[in-house]
Design a protein around this motif. Structure first.
Motif, PDB file in Angstrom:
ATOM      1  N   VAL A  30     -10.693  11.716  -3.056  1.00  0.00           N
ATOM      2  CA  VAL A  30     -11.914  11.068  -2.577  1.00  0.00           C
ATOM      3  C   VAL A  30     -12.100   9.812  -3.417  1.00  0.00           C
ATOM      4  N   LEU A  31     -12.181   8.660  -2.758  1.00  0.00           N
ATOM      5  CA  LEU A  31     -12.297   7.375  -3.444  1.00  0.00           C
ATOM      6  C   LEU A  31     -13.749   6.973  -3.611  1.00  0.00           C
ATOM      7  N   LEU A  32     -14.136   6.638  -4.830  1.00  0.00           N
ATOM      8  CA  LEU A  32     -15.444   6.031  -5.077  1.00  0.00           C
ATOM      9  C   LEU A  32     -15.230   4.519  -5.071  1.00  0.00           C
ATOM     10  N   HIS A  33     -15.764   3.850  -4.060  1.00  0.00           N
ATOM     11  CA  HIS A  33     -15.499   2.418  -3.825  1.00  0.00           C
ATOM     12  C   HIS A  33     -16.749   1.603  -4.161  1.00  0.00           C
ATOM     13  N   ALA A  34     -16.701   0.879  -5.283  1.00  0.00           N
ATOM     14  CA  ALA A  34     -17.828   0.035  -5.694  1.00  0.00           C
ATOM     15  C   ALA A  34     -17.420  -1.421  -5.862  1.00  0.00           C
ATOM     16  N   LEU A  35     -16.198  -1.766  -5.451  1.00  0.00           N
ATOM     17  CA  LEU A  35     -15.698  -3.139  -5.562  1.00  0.00           C
ATOM     18  C   LEU A  35     -16.150  -3.983  -4.372  1.00  0.00           C
ATOM     19  N   PRO A  36     -16.182  -5.311  -4.534  1.00  0.00           N
ATOM     20  CA  PRO A  36     -16.460  -6.173  -3.377  1.00  0.00           C
ATOM     21  C   PRO A  36     -15.306  -6.120  -2.386  1.00  0.00           C
ATOM     22  N   THR A  37     -15.590  -6.421  -1.142  1.00  0.00           N
ATOM     23  CA  THR A  37     -14.556  -6.373  -0.106  1.00  0.00           C
ATOM     24  C   THR A  37     -14.131  -7.753   0.365  1.00  0.00           C
ATOM     25  N   PHE A  38     -14.480  -8.810  -0.380  1.00  0.00           N
ATOM     26  CA  PHE A  38     -13.941 -10.137  -0.070  1.00  0.00           C
ATOM     27  C   PHE A  38     -12.791 -10.458  -1.027  1.00  0.00           C
ATOM     28  N   HIS A  39     -12.390  -9.489  -1.824  1.00  0.00           N
ATOM     29  CA  HIS A  39     -11.425  -9.658  -2.901  1.00  0.00           C
ATOM     30  C   HIS A  39     -10.252  -8.718  -2.644  1.00  0.00           C
ATOM     31  N   ALA A  40      -9.037  -9.118  -3.053  1.00  0.00           N
ATOM     32  CA  ALA A  40      -7.847  -8.301  -2.797  1.00  0.00           C
ATOM     33  C   ALA A  40      -7.953  -6.911  -3.407  1.00  0.00           C
ATOM     34  N   HIS A  41      -8.587  -6.784  -4.566  1.00  0.00           N
ATOM     35  CA  HIS A  41      -8.696  -5.500  -5.258  1.00  0.00           C
ATOM     36  C   HIS A  41      -9.449  -4.478  -4.390  1.00  0.00           C
ATOM     37  N   LEU A  77     -10.287  -4.787  -1.162  1.00  0.00           N
ATOM     38  CA  LEU A  77      -9.896  -4.762   0.249  1.00  0.00           C
ATOM     39  C   LEU A  77      -8.489  -4.202   0.437  1.00  0.00           C
ATOM     40  N   PHE A  78      -7.503  -4.813  -0.222  1.00  0.00           N
ATOM     41  CA  PHE A  78      -6.109  -4.497   0.040  1.00  0.00           C
ATOM     42  C   PHE A  78      -5.552  -3.390  -0.855  1.00  0.00           C
ATOM     43  N   VAL A  79      -6.271  -3.041  -1.912  1.00  0.00           N
ATOM     44  CA  VAL A  79      -5.810  -1.959  -2.778  1.00  0.00           C
ATOM     45  C   VAL A  79      -6.659  -0.714  -2.530  1.00  0.00           C
ATOM     46  N   VAL A 131       0.833  -1.205   0.000  1.00  0.00           N
ATOM     47  CA  VAL A 131       0.000   0.000   0.000  1.00  0.00           C
ATOM     48  C   VAL A 131       0.868   1.256   0.000  1.00  0.00           C
ATOM     49  N   ILE A 132       2.006   1.234   0.680  1.00  0.00           N
ATOM     50  CA  ILE A 132       2.886   2.405   0.685  1.00  0.00           C
ATOM     51  C   ILE A 132       3.438   2.662  -0.714  1.00  0.00           C
ATOM     52  N   VAL A 133       3.867   1.608  -1.384  1.00  0.00           N
ATOM     53  CA  VAL A 133       4.402   1.752  -2.743  1.00  0.00           C
ATOM     54  C   VAL A 133       3.328   2.255  -3.700  1.00  0.00           C
ATOM     55  N   LEU A 134       2.111   1.733  -3.583  1.00  0.00           N
ATOM     56  CA  LEU A 134       1.030   2.145  -4.481  1.00  0.00           C
ATOM     57  C   LEU A 134       0.657   3.603  -4.262  1.00  0.00           C
ATOM     58  N   GLY A 135       0.678   4.050  -3.018  1.00  0.00           N
ATOM     59  CA  GLY A 135       0.362   5.442  -2.745  1.00  0.00           C
ATOM     60  C   GLY A 135       1.304   6.382  -3.466  1.00  0.00           C
TER      61      GLY A 135
END
Length: 511
Positions: free
Chosen positions: A203-214, A216-218, A189-193
């Motif tokens: 401001v993040l628009l979050h419409a992805l599922p949260t049981f998936h790495a995309h 949750l972790f990204v 997460v530090i590298v991606l930031g």
């Protein structure tokens, strides 16, 4: 958010939640989750809820290092539960909400969790399980920790301590649990930031599922690391996303999201004028989608590549050319290489197996040292199984997938698991499950089913049987009944021939 405060928090405590806690304390009044146009939680309130939820986990008998399996609908309650698991030093295991009881039984047997948490009405509520169990709804005021007054401080963890286990399908039909450590999550997460130039006012628009790495972790982690407001959508809906895009600066999606947005006339340059970044991953993005998106919105989608076992590995650059069909070079701190069939490095443009190494790489497969060793080289590179090429600038293109993996709507489906279910049906001699191009999902799952002599089995029979045995995303979108499957001289089923034969199947249907 000052970088020095993040780094200081990291050195004090290797728990990835310590990074999020440092950011939240410095921005306690900032909105954390925004739902239906109103702030549901601030970052300060997130700390309070996650602390009480972590204390509730302890009171439920969940110790540091224990595993918690969660099958839950996306909701603020599910997010707080995840953060509480990190905070308490327990190992979070999210499961797809589409999994049925027979699938859950395997995960529970393999993971041996101390606690199973399920949303009301999901199979996790009723699956046979001898351990502790709790039910949750989407109502934060009714969460099981609301009556808990204690706040559990963030537990000290090392970078090598497990933080989560994500199950990834196996070619033999048995899913494998990829163990991701606090260090894996923190480093990525530090590298991606930095790579994606995260801004203080994003401001993040979050419409992805949260049981998936995309999702949750990204997506979630990047917002938490920078205490960014999240426009929180419990599912992807075209009209809801269109409503909120003018209020957002960053959007992450799978290719299916983008094809559906392009089907909306209102999705144009004016609507997207305030956006900073659109990111795509979890499945290949078609060149046509890439080009049309740029023409319609004035934004060039940033495509990246990752795996459950590796989190994010490569990314098209924020500053620099973003190339259609490419997932970019390796991100900072990660080494990738393409290896030809003879085991030597592939030449420029030559296809080979993509291998990778870095602090993002998982610790191994849960209780499966043989498979862990099999999927790593002697010098420590993870063998992805994806076929790729690399150009002079280091840009990677994924050109195929070993082991016939299907990616449909961003979800991985291994044919063998589906074939095992279909082959158990009376009247089925054998089956071959393939992925073919699909205008909406990228790939559609198709079952080519050879019937027994004299059998009158129909596609409807196949659909009815798999409907109760497999998660919806794994079920064939159509089944084709044949007398026999094509084979080569060695008797191997020729899936490449089937893919070529049915490559236009869904485009003909749409015509």
């Amino acid at each position: 958010m000052a970088e020095t405060s993040i780094n200081t928090a990291e050195t004090r405590n290797g728990n990835v939640f310590a990074l999020f806690e440092a950011a939240a304390r410095a921005s306690a009044d900032r909105p954390f989750l925004i739902v239906d146009g109103g702030t549901l939680l601030t970052y300060g309130e997130m700390l309070d809820h996650s602390g009480r939820a972590a204390a509730w986990l302890r009171s439920a008998g969940v110790a540091q290092g224990d595993r918690v399996v969660v099958q839950a609908h996306k909701s603020p309650v599910a997010v707080i539960l995840y953060l509480a698991c990190l905070r308490a030093g327990t190992v979070f295991i999210p499961l797809n909400t589409a999994y049925q009881e027979n699938e859950l039984a395997y995960f529970l047997s393999d993971a041996e969790p101390s606690l199973l948490v399920a949303s009301l009405g999901l199979p996790g509520e009723t699956v046979a399980f001898d351990g502790s169990r709790a039910s949750i709804s989407g109502d934060l005021s009714a969460a099981p920790w609301t009556k808990t007054s204690d706040l559990l401080p963030t537990v000290a963890a090392t970078s090598t301590d497990p933080a989560a286990i994500l199950y990834t399908s196996g070619t033999t039909g048995r899913s494998k649990g990829a163990v991701l450590t606090h260090g894996n999550l923190s480093s990525n997460v530090i590298v991606l930031g930095t790579a994606w130039r995260w801004q203080d006012d994003d401001v993040l628009l979050h419409a992805l599922p949260t049981f998936h790495a995309h999702g949750l972790f990204v997506a979630l982690h990047l917002a938490l690391l920078h205490a960014s407001p999240i426009l929180f959508h419990e599912r992807f809906d075209n009209h809801a996303v269109l409503r909120d895009i003018p209020r957002a600066t960053v959007f992450m999606g799978v290719p299916t999201f983008y094809t559906r947005l392009l089907g909306e006339p209102a999705f144009d340059k004016t609507l997207c004028a305030g956006m900073r970044l659109f990111i795509s991953g979890s499945a290949p993005l078609l060149d046509a989608t890439f080009d049309e998106f740029a023409e319609r919105t004035g934004h060039v989608i940033l495509e990246r590549y990752g795996m459950t076992e590796a989190l994010m590995v490569t990314s098209n650059p924020y500053d620099g050319p973003r190339i259609a069909g490419s997932v970019g070079p390796a991100i900072s701190g990660i080494s990738v290489r393409v290896v030809a069939e003879n085991g030597v490095p592939a030449t420029i443009g030559e296809p080979g197996v993509l291998e990778m190494k870095g602090p993002n790489m998982f610790a191994g497969y849960w209780r499966n040292p043989d498979k862990t060793a099999e999927d790593h080289t002697a010098d420590g590179y993870f063998i992805s199984g994806d076929i790729a090429t690399q150009d002079e600038a280091g840009y990677i293109r994924i050109v195929g997938r070993a082991k016939d993996l299907i990616i449909t709507g961003g979800y991985n489906v291994y044919p063998k698991e589906v074939e095992m279910v279909i082959d158990a049906i009376d009247g089925v001699a054998e089956s071959a499950v393939i992925g073919v191009p699909h205008p909406d999902f990228g790939e559609g799952v198709v079952a080519v089913v050879a019937r027994d002599a004299g059998s009158a089995i129909t596609p409807q029979d196949v659909a009815a049987f798999v409907g109760s045995e497999l998660a919806a995303f794994k079920r064939p979108k159509t089944s084709i009944i044949v007398d026999e499957l094509p084979r080569n001289a060695m008797g191997k089923i020729q899936k490449a021939e089937l893919r070529a034969l049915y490559k236009d199947l869904f485009f003909k249907s749409a015509a």
